[in-house]
Design a protein around this motif. Structure first.
Motif, PDB file in Angstrom:
ATOM      1  N   LYS A   1       0.485  -1.576   0.175  1.00  0.00           N
ATOM      2  CA  LYS A   1       0.481  -0.216   0.262  1.00  0.00           C
ATOM      3  C   LYS A   1       1.112   1.777   0.137  1.00  0.00           C
ATOM      4  O   LYS A   1       0.732   2.516  -0.638  1.00  0.00           O
TER       5      LYS A   1
ATOM      6  N   GLN B   1     -19.026   5.407   0.116  1.00  0.00           N
ATOM      7  CA  GLN B   1     -19.010   4.477   0.032  1.00  0.00           C
ATOM      8  C   GLN B   1     -19.325   3.684   0.913  1.00  0.00           C
ATOM      9  O   GLN B   1     -19.663   2.523   1.325  1.00  0.00           O
TER      10      GLN B   1
ATOM     11  N   PRO C   1     -20.398   0.208  -2.766  1.00  0.00           N
ATOM     12  CA  PRO C   1     -19.440   0.418  -3.449  1.00  0.00           C
ATOM     13  C   PRO C   1     -19.803   1.298  -4.613  1.00  0.00           C
ATOM     14  O   PRO C   1     -19.443   1.934  -5.703  1.00  0.00           O
TER      15      PRO C   1
ATOM     16  N   SER D   1     -10.736   7.105   9.351  1.00  0.00           N
ATOM     17  CA  SER D   1     -10.248   5.478   8.830  1.00  0.00           C
ATOM     18  C   SER D   1     -10.956   4.623   9.172  1.00  0.00           C
ATOM     19  O   SER D   1     -11.221   3.568   8.847  1.00  0.00           O
TER      20      SER D   1
ATOM     21  N   ASN E   1     -13.570   1.278   8.867  1.00  0.00           N
ATOM     22  CA  ASN E   1     -13.753  -0.365   8.483  1.00  0.00           C
ATOM     23  C   ASN E   1     -14.545  -1.342   9.232  1.00  0.00           C
ATOM     24  O   ASN E   1     -14.575  -1.522   9.137  1.00  0.00           O
ATOM     25  N   ALA E   2     -14.403  -0.523  10.330  1.00  0.00           N
ATOM     26  CA  ALA E   2     -15.393  -0.905  11.695  1.00  0.00           C
ATOM     27  C   ALA E   2     -17.206  -1.190  10.889  1.00  0.00           C
ATOM     28  O   ALA E   2     -17.372  -2.265  11.090  1.00  0.00           O
TER      29      ALA E   2
ATOM     30  N   ALA F   1     -17.515  -1.084   7.367  1.00  0.00           N
ATOM     31  CA  ALA F   1     -17.703  -1.985   6.069  1.00  0.00           C
ATOM     32  C   ALA F   1     -18.158  -3.206   6.678  1.00  0.00           C
ATOM     33  O   ALA F   1     -18.593  -4.261   6.172  1.00  0.00           O
TER      34      ALA F   1
ATOM     35  N   ARG G   1      -9.161   0.220  -3.914  1.00  0.00           N
ATOM     36  CA  ARG G   1      -9.659  -1.069  -3.654  1.00  0.00           C
ATOM     37  C   ARG G   1      -9.209  -2.934  -3.670  1.00  0.00           C
ATOM     38  O   ARG G   1      -8.434  -3.451  -3.284  1.00  0.00           O
TER      39      ARG G   1
ATOM     40  N   GLY H   1      -9.258  -2.755   1.207  1.00  0.00           N
ATOM     41  CA  GLY H   1     -10.307  -1.954   2.110  1.00  0.00           C
ATOM     42  C   GLY H   1     -10.123  -1.134   3.307  1.00  0.00           C
ATOM     43  O   GLY H   1     -10.905  -1.034   4.077  1.00  0.00           O
ATOM     44  N   ASP H   2      -8.904  -1.357   3.997  1.00  0.00           N
ATOM     45  CA  ASP H   2      -8.402  -0.205   5.203  1.00  0.00           C
ATOM     46  C   ASP H   2      -8.017   1.044   4.248  1.00  0.00           C
ATOM     47  O   ASP H   2      -7.178   1.577   4.005  1.00  0.00           O
TER      48      ASP H   2
ATOM     49  N   ARG I   1      -7.467   3.745   6.167  1.00  0.00           N
ATOM     50  CA  ARG I   1      -6.220   4.816   6.432  1.00  0.00           C
ATOM     51  C   ARG I   1      -5.470   4.925   5.428  1.00  0.00           C
ATOM     52  O   ARG I   1      -4.626   5.460   5.047  1.00  0.00           O
TER      53      ARG I   1
ATOM     54  N   SER J   1     -20.777  -6.220   0.951  1.00  0.00           N
ATOM     55  CA  SER J   1     -20.315  -5.819   0.255  1.00  0.00           C
ATOM     56  C   SER J   1     -18.674  -5.600   0.303  1.00  0.00           C
ATOM     57  O   SER J   1     -18.583  -4.900  -0.765  1.00  0.00           O
ATOM     58  N   LEU J   2     -18.233  -4.400   1.193  1.00  0.00           N
ATOM     59  CA  LEU J   2     -16.930  -4.623   0.988  1.00  0.00           C
ATOM     60  C   LEU J   2     -15.673  -5.048   1.634  1.00  0.00           C
ATOM     61  O   LEU J   2     -15.299  -5.557   2.681  1.00  0.00           O
ATOM     62  N   PRO J   3     -15.068  -6.333   1.114  1.00  0.00           N
ATOM     63  CA  PRO J   3     -13.928  -7.698   1.480  1.00  0.00           C
ATOM     64  C   PRO J   3     -12.948  -6.759   1.884  1.00  0.00           C
ATOM     65  O   PRO J   3     -12.776  -5.737   1.310  1.00  0.00           O
ATOM     66  N   SER J   4     -12.183  -7.295   2.832  1.00  0.00           N
ATOM     67  CA  SER J   4     -11.256  -7.136   3.544  1.00  0.00           C
ATOM     68  C   SER J   4     -10.325  -8.137   3.996  1.00  0.00           C
ATOM     69  O   SER J   4     -11.193  -9.800   3.389  1.00  0.00           O
TER      70      SER J   4
ATOM     71  N   GLU K   1      -6.844  -7.892   8.551  1.00  0.00           N
ATOM     72  CA  GLU K   1      -7.466  -6.620   8.853  1.00  0.00           C
ATOM     73  C   GLU K   1      -8.649  -6.759   9.245  1.00  0.00           C
ATOM     74  O   GLU K   1      -8.928  -5.625  10.229  1.00  0.00           O
TER      75      GLU K   1
ATOM     76  N   ILE L   1      -9.722  -5.035  13.269  1.00  0.00           N
ATOM     77  CA  ILE L   1     -10.989  -4.378  13.826  1.00  0.00           C
ATOM     78  C   ILE L   1     -11.097  -4.528  15.096  1.00  0.00           C
ATOM     79  O   ILE L   1     -11.209  -3.425  15.806  1.00  0.00           O
TER      80      ILE L   1
ATOM     81  N   LYS M   1      -9.423  -2.198  17.524  1.00  0.00           N
ATOM     82  CA  LYS M   1     -10.071  -0.675  17.392  1.00  0.00           C
ATOM     83  C   LYS M   1     -10.696  -0.118  18.797  1.00  0.00           C
ATOM     84  O   LYS M   1      -9.810   1.107  19.029  1.00  0.00           O
TER      85      LYS M   1
ATOM     86  N   TRP N   1      -4.328   5.457  16.132  1.00  0.00           N
ATOM     87  CA  TRP N   1      -3.989   5.316  15.028  1.00  0.00           C
ATOM     88  C   TRP N   1      -3.451   4.158  14.344  1.00  0.00           C
ATOM     89  O   TRP N   1      -4.130   3.731  13.862  1.00  0.00           O
TER      90      TRP N   1
END
Lengths: 356, 258
Positions: free
Chosen positions: A19, A100, A106, A234, A238-239, A241, A291, A296-297, A299, B88-91, B95, B99, B102, B107
């Protein structure tokens, strides 16, 4: 467990190094294309002339010499346009990426939820009816576009609040408003005179022609002040998502994050398109590509979207300026020509899929 | 007491979903919520983790009133595994589990955070797939990732909604064994909504029968898991056997109310 600590660090480096390379590559790309863009154009300036002109203004103590004409071309015509392309690409892309994320969809962008069509309606009111709240002439159009873009966000929030601010209510309210404002703009176009109609249509092409430094300062100031605030969310994004249930139980105030990022993304978007007209697709394409490549992170997703959006728009505008020079094709049109095939290529050839 | 629930009421519109539910859970205890669909299991979990707003009553986690805590403070002591999550928003797996950290970070991700994530992933047998995308996992693998995420949060109270619904026989045992050992070892508490009465009885210290939003019966599995309770709560005629030290239910027939 020293061993697992090292291993964890290794995995994390594996996850993040790509990244970081991506963002570095994109930044280098922007600088390189910007140099090419400032060099090529209708007036034939040599590389040395361009270089001297830039140095002469930025570092006057170095004694570089430049002609008046070269200075005018580089500093009044080309540079503001290039910087605006970078700000517009970055701002529209990051707005799309943030929306998004907050709406877990998306396909959402400032365009889909009506900010762009509201701004177009505001601009049309100024151009067709000559009416507006602030300013006159060019500034009447700009202020109207900006204010209507922001108005759209408030209307979305107002409508969504009735049933609770969830991703679904925001998207539905946004789509409804998009159609409303498009309809209203069409009505104005229908009643407009030939001349007014031409102005409206031209505005809606989305173009960086005639960008002035003061436009760049305003759009840039809004973008740069909203970006860090957006970046702050950020981890929350992430959470989110993973759905609101996981977000809330990870300590995220989802309603607050949705409203704030909607407002920030709207300010950035409106601050750009009020000067440029409709440039919309970059808000979906750039975050999507990012993406696909880095994941998808947020940050990394948010800054990388900025970078890629800026790069894509700069490339599109440079092509639009040169491909059939001296005619300049508006960047909005060029972007669709090169952005869409590139986007489809990536979506169709990359193995990851979003809609399951 | 890790978790104290006092006189909790909740209704969706005019339809009551929970009526004066009171219970408490000690450290090191695993409690199963059982009962038919719509009996209020998920609603109760969502009232404890503040996804739903309590309409009446109090919930104390580690003696702290949850309605007075900031969401982030609550997230440091309580975590949740929902029934289903969208892709819908894969990771990547890493990661997603990250989370879970968190609530504990601002940060930057510390080495401790990364280590916790990796340790849990290896405990769950997911270490080989840390870099895989979530939408490339099987349903069972993804459910384990979500449980891993909740464990990475290092909660004092762990809430699980149907944690084994997508798992095969082996993974059901593995996951519940792992949850048991973490609960006992770290002396935390877990409360899980369960459909499988055999598994619930085997892995919980206490079972709570919910029916129509009220606690019908509660206690040790061997005392409350009776043919009578199953008939009253589920409307199913069943034989309760004991086999190799485990309670075993054989449903015979569905019967009408009463």
């Amino acid at each position: 467990m020293k061993h697992s600590l090292e291993e964890a660090e290794e995995i994390y480096v594996k996850l993040t190094s790509g990244k970081i390379l991506f963002i570095l590559g994109v930044l280098i790309g922007i600088v390189a294309i910007a140099f090419i863009a400032v060099y090529i154009g209708a007036a034939n300036l040599s590389v040395k002339e361009v270089f001297d002109t830039i140095v002469a203004k930025m570092f006057p103590f170095m004694g570089a010499e430049s002609s008046k004409i070269a200075t005018a071309i580089v500093w009044k015509a080309r540079l503001p346009r290039i910087v605006m392309a970078i700000i517009a690409g970055a701002g529209l892309a990051v707005s799309g990426a943030a929306m998004q994320g907050t709406m877990k969809n998306p396909l959402v962008s400032p365009y889909t939820i009506g900010i762009v069509s509201a701004a177009a309606f505001g601009a049309s009111i100024a151009m067709v009816l000559g009416a507006g709240l602030v300013g006159s002439g060019r500034y009447l159009v700009i202020m109207n576009a900006f204010l209507f873009g922001v108005l759209d966000a408030f209307l979305i929030y107002g409508i969504a609040r009735i049933r609770g601010v969830t991703a679904e209510t925001l998207i539905l309210a946004g789509i409804a408003l998009m159609f409303l404002f498009s309809g209203l703009t069409s009505f104005l176009q229908y009643v407009a005179s030939e001349e007014e109609l031409a102005a409206v249509v031209h505005w809606m092409f989305g173009s960086l022609c005639g960008t002035r430094w003061e436009d760049v300062y305003v759009a840039g100031a809004i973008f740069l002040s909203c970006l860090p605030l957006l970046m702050k969310y950020s981890w929350d994004l992430n959470a989110m998502a993973l759905g609101d249930e996981i977000a809330i139980t990870s300590g995220v105030d989802t309603t607050r994050v949705r409203i704030y990022s909607l407002v920030l993304a709207t300010l950035i978007t409106s601050g750009i398109i009020c000067f440029t007209g409709i440039i919309a697709f970059v808000g979906i394409v750039a975050p999507h590509i990012v993406r696909l490549i880095i994941g998808g992170d947020h940050r990394f997703l948010l800054p990388c979207s900025c970078g890629l959006g800026a790069l894509l728009l700069l490339v599109a505008d440079t092509i639009g300026r040169t491909i059939v020079a001296p005619i300049i094709i508006p960047v909005g049109i060029i972007f669709s020509f090169i952005g869409v095939p590139f986007f489809l290529y990536l979506v169709l050839t990359k193995r990851k899929e979003y809609w399951r | 007491m890790k978790l104290k629930i006092k006189d909790v009421n909740f209704s969706y519109g005019s339809r009551p979903a929970l009526e004066s539910v009171t219970l408490s859970i000690k450290e090191g205890e695993i409690v199963s919520l059982v009962g038919p669909n719509g009996s209020g299991k998920t609603t109760l979990l969502k009232c404890i983790n503040r996804i739903l707003k309590l309409q009446k009553g109090t919930v104390l986690v580690e003696e702290k009133d949850i309605s007075k805590l900031k969401l982030k403070e609550l997230a440091k002591i309580l975590s949740y595994v929902p029934q289903s999550v969208s892709h819908s928003l894969p990771s990547t797996v890493f990661e997603i589990v990250l989370i879970g950290r968190k609530p504990h970070l601002d940060w930057n991700v510390s080495s401790r955070d990364k280590e916790i994530v990796l340790n849990i992933l290896s405990l769950m047998g997911l270490k080989e797939m840390v870099l895989r995308q979530s939408n490339e996992l099987s349903g069972g693998e993804f459910q384990k990732v979500l449980i891993a995420r909740a464990l990475a949060q290092e909660p004092q109270v762990l809430l699980l909604d149907e944690p084994t619904s997508n798992l095969d026989l082996k993974h059901q045992l593995d996951v519940l064994n792992l949850i048991t050992s973490i609960v006992k070892e770290k002396n935390i508490a877990a409360i899980m909504a369960m459909h499988d009465l055999n598994l619930a009885s085997r892995f919980s210290d206490k079972m709570i029968f919910l029916n129509g939003g009220k606690i019908y019966d509660a206690g040790k599995p061997e005392t409350v898991l009776t043919a009578r309770n199953i008939r009253k709560v589920y409307g199913v005629e069943a034989i309760v056997n004991e086999n190799a030290g485990y309670i075993h239910i054989i449903p015979i027939a569905s019967v009408s109310e009463g």
